[in-house]
Scaffold this motif. Sequence first.
Motif, PDB file in Angstrom:
ATOM      1  N   UNK A  45       3.655 -22.211  15.513  1.00 39.03           N
ATOM      2  CA  UNK A  45       3.768 -20.809  15.905  1.00 39.03           C
ATOM      3  C   UNK A  45       4.651 -20.028  14.921  1.00 39.03           C
ATOM      4  N   UNK A  46       5.709 -20.644  14.462  1.00 35.02           N
ATOM      5  CA  UNK A  46       6.580 -19.980  13.482  1.00 35.02           C
ATOM      6  C   UNK A  46       5.835 -19.733  12.170  1.00 35.02           C
ATOM      7  N   UNK A  47       5.044 -20.706  11.731  1.00 34.49           N
ATOM      8  CA  UNK A  47       4.279 -20.525  10.500  1.00 34.49           C
ATOM      9  C   UNK A  47       3.199 -19.462  10.674  1.00 34.49           C
ATOM     10  N   UNK A  48       2.581 -19.426  11.838  1.00 34.95           N
ATOM     11  CA  UNK A  48       1.554 -18.424  12.102  1.00 34.95           C
ATOM     12  C   UNK A  48       2.129 -17.011  12.091  1.00 34.95           C
ATOM     13  N   UNK A  49       3.236 -16.834  12.793  1.00 33.19           N
ATOM     14  CA  UNK A  49       3.796 -15.495  12.997  1.00 33.19           C
ATOM     15  C   UNK A  49       4.750 -15.056  11.895  1.00 33.19           C
ATOM     16  N   UNK A  50       5.290 -16.021  11.147  1.00 37.18           N
ATOM     17  CA  UNK A  50       6.307 -15.700  10.162  1.00 37.18           C
ATOM     18  C   UNK A  50       7.683 -15.509  10.769  1.00 37.18           C
ATOM     19  N   UNK A  51       7.850 -15.877  12.040  1.00 40.54           N
ATOM     20  CA  UNK A  51       9.126 -15.732  12.731  1.00 40.54           C
ATOM     21  C   UNK A  51       9.799 -17.095  12.815  1.00 40.54           C
ATOM     22  N   UNK A  52      10.954 -17.226  12.206  1.00 40.16           N
ATOM     23  CA  UNK A  52      11.647 -18.505  12.173  1.00 40.16           C
ATOM     24  C   UNK A  52      12.463 -18.730  13.446  1.00 40.16           C
ATOM     25  N   UNK A  53      12.725 -20.000  13.706  1.00 45.42           N
ATOM     26  CA  UNK A  53      13.634 -20.413  14.783  1.00 45.42           C
ATOM     27  C   UNK A  53      13.187 -19.947  16.169  1.00 45.42           C
ATOM     28  N   UNK A  54      11.894 -19.986  16.409  1.00 40.03           N
ATOM     29  CA  UNK A  54      11.390 -19.651  17.740  1.00 40.03           C
ATOM     30  C   UNK A  54      11.845 -20.695  18.757  1.00 40.03           C
ATOM     31  N   UNK A  55      12.162 -20.221  19.958  1.00 41.94           N
ATOM     32  CA  UNK A  55      12.628 -21.095  21.026  1.00 41.94           C
ATOM     33  C   UNK A  55      11.705 -20.979  22.235  1.00 41.94           C
ATOM     34  N   UNK A  56      11.524 -22.100  22.924  1.00 44.13           N
ATOM     35  CA  UNK A  56      10.771 -22.112  24.174  1.00 44.13           C
ATOM     36  C   UNK A  56      11.654 -21.618  25.313  1.00 44.13           C
ATOM     37  N   UNK A  57      11.019 -21.383  26.461  1.00 43.24           N
ATOM     38  CA  UNK A  57      11.753 -20.986  27.669  1.00 43.24           C
ATOM     39  C   UNK A  57      11.365 -21.931  28.802  1.00 43.24           C
ATOM     40  N   UNK A  58      12.234 -22.890  29.110  1.00 44.80           N
ATOM     41  CA  UNK A  58      11.935 -23.842  30.172  1.00 44.80           C
ATOM     42  C   UNK A  58      11.905 -23.195  31.548  1.00 44.80           C
ATOM     43  N   UNK A  59      12.508 -21.996  31.673  1.00 45.73           N
ATOM     44  CA  UNK A  59      12.478 -21.278  32.948  1.00 45.73           C
ATOM     45  C   UNK A  59      11.139 -20.573  33.165  1.00 45.73           C
ATOM     46  N   UNK A  60      10.356 -20.447  32.101  1.00 41.68           N
ATOM     47  CA  UNK A  60       9.058 -19.758  32.166  1.00 41.68           C
ATOM     48  C   UNK A  60       9.205 -18.369  32.775  1.00 41.68           C
ATOM     49  N   UNK A  61      10.250 -17.665  32.385  1.00 38.32           N
ATOM     50  CA  UNK A  61      10.541 -16.349  32.952  1.00 38.32           C
ATOM     51  C   UNK A  61       9.363 -15.394  32.759  1.00 38.32           C
ATOM     52  N   UNK A  62       8.761 -14.963  33.869  1.00 35.64           N
ATOM     53  CA  UNK A  62       7.625 -14.056  33.826  1.00 35.64           C
ATOM     54  C   UNK A  62       6.319 -14.712  33.424  1.00 35.64           C
ATOM     55  N   UNK A  63       6.368 -16.007  33.055  1.00 33.92           N
ATOM     56  CA  UNK A  63       5.179 -16.675  32.548  1.00 33.92           C
ATOM     57  C   UNK A  63       4.686 -17.773  33.458  1.00 33.92           C
ATOM     58  N   UNK A  64       4.293 -18.895  32.864  1.00 34.86           N
ATOM     59  CA  UNK A  64       3.720 -19.992  33.648  1.00 34.86           C
ATOM     60  C   UNK A  64       2.223 -19.826  33.756  1.00 34.86           C
ATOM     61  N   UNK A  65       1.717 -19.771  34.974  1.00 32.59           N
ATOM     62  CA  UNK A  65       0.293 -19.498  35.185  1.00 32.59           C
ATOM     63  C   UNK A  65       0.155 -18.215  35.987  1.00 32.59           C
ATOM     64  N   UNK A  66      -0.873 -17.441  35.660  1.00 37.13           N
ATOM     65  CA  UNK A  66      -1.129 -16.158  36.308  1.00 37.13           C
ATOM     66  C   UNK A  66      -2.546 -16.145  36.858  1.00 37.13           C
ATOM     67  N   UNK A  67      -2.725 -15.414  37.936  1.00 41.33           N
ATOM     68  CA  UNK A  67      -4.074 -15.145  38.394  1.00 41.33           C
ATOM     69  C   UNK A  67      -4.119 -13.812  39.117  1.00 41.33           C
ATOM     70  N   UNK A  68      -5.243 -13.136  38.991  1.00 39.74           N
ATOM     71  CA  UNK A  68      -5.466 -11.903  39.739  1.00 39.74           C
ATOM     72  C   UNK A  68      -6.859 -11.945  40.340  1.00 39.74           C
ATOM     73  N   UNK A  69      -6.944 -11.498  41.582  1.00 36.41           N
ATOM     74  CA  UNK A  69      -8.205 -11.500  42.310  1.00 36.41           C
ATOM     75  C   UNK A  69      -8.999 -10.233  41.995  1.00 36.41           C
ATOM     76  N   UNK A  70     -10.125 -10.091  42.635  1.00 35.04           N
ATOM     77  CA  UNK A  70     -10.925  -8.869  42.504  1.00 35.04           C
ATOM     78  C   UNK A  70     -10.016  -7.669  42.793  1.00 35.04           C
ATOM     79  N   UNK A  71     -10.048  -6.682  41.936  1.00 34.14           N
ATOM     80  CA  UNK A  71      -9.195  -5.511  42.088  1.00 34.14           C
ATOM     81  C   UNK A  71      -7.846  -5.646  41.406  1.00 34.14           C
TER      82      UNK A  71
END
Length: 283
Positions: free
Chosen positions: A102-128
């Motif tokens: 990911x760092x090589x793709x974006x050109x951004x060095x020292x990227x860090x993960x977030x084990x808390x998955x703040x705002x992330x993880x898995x998402x789903x939305x139903x009809x509407x």
Amino acid sequence: METSQQTKQLFNYEYWNAQLPVISSEYQQASPYPHIVLEDFVNPAILNECVREFDKLNAEDGWINYVHYNERKAGLNKLDLLPATIKSTINELNSPEFLEFLSKLTGIKNLMKDDMLEGGGIHQSKRGGYLNVHADFTVHPHHRNWQRRVNVLVYLNKDWQEEWGGKLELWDREMKNCERKVLPVFNRCVIFNTDADSYHGHPVPTTCPENENRRSIALYYYTEEANPFRRATYYQARPGEEDKKFMVKLDNLMVATYTKIKGMLGSNDKYVSKFLRFLSRKK
């Protein structure tokens, strides 16, 4: 002895690393901001198992319902509550090897993960379901020096039809034009910089059948900065939506207030829906 599932490779590093000279240039030169859309991103057999696990989850499995004026979706961001294959998939996409890619793709060095998955993880939305156009929060609520830098979205929607909508929209930095729309089909990945004006969303409510959901794995990556730019998720009305501007701005104030409280008290996102629902009187 390892099971056949454990021996399957999720991400083909040999293949994708070989593509880096081309895709990193495409990413970093993309408009309206650095991004790329990649097809057949991970091992489809493993992603199929993620879909099967997703199907078995229910409303009692720790879902957070984000329901307020600017969005209607659900998320699950606790690693210990995620099914085995989804969890291992997220762990691989948070591994040192993937961070290096990911760092090589974006050109951004020292990227860090977030084990808390703040705002992330898995998402789903139903009809509407929908998510109004916005720029993401810029600093991790529980790590004051973590500047948010990159989003990775992997879609899990098999046989998703174009007429159902749900396209991810990428808007220019002045919020005048949508420059790209991405249908959220199975094993398509969208990676993009999360700058203060990287506006994106899927603002048109989906029209999928009641038994279908728009689903994704969403992971966010950070760098540690001495003085990061700090702002909560910031929603924008699209051109021609003058009638929505007041409610969008009011909701921005509510989101900013909640984000500040969450950072001060260390509160969990399970309260966000109740808080914003109550204030907005949306539901």
